[in-house]
Design an enzyme around this catalytic site. Structure first.
Site, PDB file in Angstrom:
ATOM      1  N   SER A 131     -31.554  20.326  20.536  1.00  0.00           N
ATOM      2  CA  SER A 131     -30.965  20.830  21.785  1.00  0.00           C
ATOM      3  C   SER A 131     -32.096  21.331  22.667  1.00  0.00           C
ATOM      4  CB  SER A 131     -30.020  21.991  21.458  1.00  0.00           C
ATOM      5  OG  SER A 131     -29.711  22.730  22.624  1.00  0.00           O
ATOM      6  N   TYR A 162     -27.317  29.904  16.941  1.00  0.00           N
ATOM      7  CA  TYR A 162     -27.446  28.508  17.394  1.00  0.00           C
ATOM      8  C   TYR A 162     -28.896  28.203  17.806  1.00  0.00           C
ATOM      9  CZ  TYR A 162     -26.335  24.202  20.009  1.00  0.00           C
ATOM     10  OH  TYR A 162     -26.281  22.908  20.459  1.00  0.00           O
TER      11      TYR A 162
HETATM   12  P1  NAD Z   1     -18.706  18.206  19.012  1.00  0.00           P
HETATM   13  O1  NAD Z   1     -18.069  19.494  18.684  1.00  0.00           O
HETATM   14  O2  NAD Z   1     -17.868  17.141  19.650  1.00  0.00           O
HETATM   15  O3  NAD Z   1     -19.410  17.551  17.753  1.00  0.00           O
HETATM   16  C1  NAD Z   1     -19.809  18.240  16.611  1.00  0.00           C
HETATM   17  C2  NAD Z   1     -19.350  17.426  15.426  1.00  0.00           C
HETATM   18  O4  NAD Z   1     -19.823  18.038  14.228  1.00  0.00           O
HETATM   19  C3  NAD Z   1     -17.816  17.355  15.342  1.00  0.00           C
HETATM   20  O5  NAD Z   1     -17.436  16.016  15.195  1.00  0.00           O
HETATM   21  C4  NAD Z   1     -17.497  18.154  14.093  1.00  0.00           C
HETATM   22  O6  NAD Z   1     -16.352  17.689  13.408  1.00  0.00           O
HETATM   23  C5  NAD Z   1     -18.767  17.957  13.285  1.00  0.00           C
HETATM   24  N1  NAD Z   1     -18.943  18.966  12.264  1.00  0.00           N
HETATM   25  C6  NAD Z   1     -18.760  20.300  12.359  1.00  0.00           C
HETATM   26  N2  NAD Z   1     -19.000  20.898  11.183  1.00  0.00           N
HETATM   27  C7  NAD Z   1     -19.343  19.911  10.321  1.00  0.00           C
HETATM   28  C8  NAD Z   1     -19.706  19.890   8.953  1.00  0.00           C
HETATM   29  N3  NAD Z   1     -19.733  21.008   8.231  1.00  0.00           N
HETATM   30  N4  NAD Z   1     -19.995  18.699   8.384  1.00  0.00           N
HETATM   31  C9  NAD Z   1     -19.963  17.547   9.105  1.00  0.00           C
HETATM   32  N5  NAD Z   1     -19.620  17.515  10.409  1.00  0.00           N
HETATM   33  C10 NAD Z   1     -19.329  18.685  10.991  1.00  0.00           C
HETATM   34  O7  NAD Z   1     -19.943  18.553  19.953  1.00  0.00           O
HETATM   35  P2  NAD Z   1     -21.188  17.657  20.384  1.00  0.00           P
HETATM   36  O8  NAD Z   1     -21.609  18.169  21.695  1.00  0.00           O
HETATM   37  O9  NAD Z   1     -20.885  16.217  20.238  1.00  0.00           O
HETATM   38  O10 NAD Z   1     -22.297  18.108  19.328  1.00  0.00           O
HETATM   39  C11 NAD Z   1     -23.054  17.196  18.562  1.00  0.00           C
HETATM   40  C12 NAD Z   1     -24.469  17.728  18.364  1.00  0.00           C
HETATM   41  O11 NAD Z   1     -25.125  17.777  19.631  1.00  0.00           O
HETATM   42  C13 NAD Z   1     -24.532  19.142  17.805  1.00  0.00           C
HETATM   43  O12 NAD Z   1     -25.594  19.234  16.866  1.00  0.00           O
HETATM   44  C14 NAD Z   1     -24.836  19.993  19.015  1.00  0.00           C
HETATM   45  O13 NAD Z   1     -25.517  21.187  18.696  1.00  0.00           O
HETATM   46  C15 NAD Z   1     -25.724  19.039  19.787  1.00  0.00           C
HETATM   47  N6  NAD Z   1     -25.854  19.377  21.201  1.00  0.00           N
HETATM   48  C16 NAD Z   1     -24.791  19.268  22.060  1.00  0.00           C
HETATM   49  C17 NAD Z   1     -24.953  19.598  23.390  1.00  0.00           C
HETATM   50  C18 NAD Z   1     -23.847  19.486  24.398  1.00  0.00           C
HETATM   51  O14 NAD Z   1     -24.053  19.910  25.545  1.00  0.00           O
HETATM   52  N7  NAD Z   1     -22.683  18.948  24.061  1.00  0.00           N
HETATM   53  C19 NAD Z   1     -26.195  20.059  23.831  1.00  0.00           C
HETATM   54  C20 NAD Z   1     -27.247  20.166  22.945  1.00  0.00           C
HETATM   55  C21 NAD Z   1     -27.065  19.816  21.624  1.00  0.00           C
END
Ligand code: NAD
Length: 267
Positions: A152, A165
């Protein structure tokens, strides 16, 4: 097709970024393991697989909580049993559980570190064991394996109210670089993608209303919220041989969020 016949595990792939990454890799010929954590997310994972199959791709869904060692080991064992090996790991699963620091419980701390950081450790370890066992298969890639860590912008931007986080993402950066250093001589490539604000369920409150979105856009010089597909495209490139000389790097896909936008008008 840049990833023909490669086997890719994508964690947390039933929604958001993981879902887009799974679809993008599958469109390039990878067979995808769509990981989901709990029974209640199974239907969403199945829907991702159905879409992929409809578009001519292939894969399976697999339930595993990435913070649990036996779940992760079972996922890799099942993948290797069914497809013979693993070529690509996308360490994407992540959660947020926010609190002012003085009110942050140990449970909240452990939950986020457990999924975001320990989960990446556990999955990377199993992937690397398999990459080392198999070595290079030149019919698929010039590398012995590829790992993409979903980090991130908060691996470098501090984030008040989100200490667990931000710490997990800072940890991912050093985990990624250390593993990249350790395994580059074995032709295993490990890199991170650092998304900025991408429109997914994890940050729903940040874009759900016009007011929230406008406030968010003040942090994004490129003046649009990112889409999961923006990350999917970067993941394809990092997983493919087109990025063969890219090793231990963080790619910021953030519309300029890391450009200190507060200084745009002279600070
Ligand atoms: P999201 O909530 O849609 O995706 C997160 C996924 O992780 C979900 O599908 C959830 O079911 C899964 N998950 C949660 N706990 C779990 C576990 N114990 N085992 C396996 N899977 C698990 O959100 P996203 O934005 O798609 O996030 C995906 C990644 O991207 C994350 O690591 C998040 O930190 C990172 N990220 C997202 C953003 C953003 O702006 N959306 C920004 C920076 C980083």
């Amino acid at each position: 097709m840049k990833l023909q016949n490669q086997i890719a595990i994508i964690t947390g792939a039933s929604s958001g970024i993981g879902k887009a990454v799974a679809k993008s890799l599958a469109l390039e010929g990878a067979k995808v393991i769509i990981n989901y954590p709990f029974e209640k997310t199974k239907a969403d994972a199945q829907a991702v697989l159905d879409d992929i199959k409809q578009a001519g791709g292939d894969g399976i869904i697999f339930q595993a909580d990435v913070s649990k060692e036996t779940d992760v080991q079972n996922m890799f064992a099942a993948t290797i049993q069914q497809f013979g090996t693993v070529d690509i790991l996308v360490n994407n699963a992540g959660i947020q559980s926010d609190a002012p620091f003085e009110e942050m419980t140990l449970d909240k701390w452990n939950a986020v570190i457990g999924v975001n950081l320990t989960g990446q450790f556990l999955c990377a370890r199993e992937a690397i064991k398999e990459f080392l066992r198999r070595g290079i298969d030149e019919t698929k890639s010039v590398a012995a394996g590829k790992i993409i860590c979903m980090s991130s912008v908060h691996q470098i931007i501090p984030w008040a109210g989100h200490a667990n986080y931000a710490a997990s993402k800072g940890g991912i950066n050093m985990l990624m670089q250390t593993l990249a250093q350790e395994f580059a001589p074995k032709k295993i490539r490990i890199n991170s993608i650092c998304p900025g604000a991408i429109q997914t369920p994890i940050n729903h409150n940040a874009w759900a209303t016009p007011e929230a979105l406008n406030s968010l856009l003040t942090l994004i010089p490129y003046k649009r919220i990112g889409q999961p597909e923006d990350i999917g495209k970067a993941a394809v490139w990092l997983a493919s041989d087109e990025s063969d000389y890219v090793c231990g790097t963080s790619i910021y896909v953030d519309g300029g969020m890391t450009l200190f936008p507060g200084f745009t008008t002279n600070g």
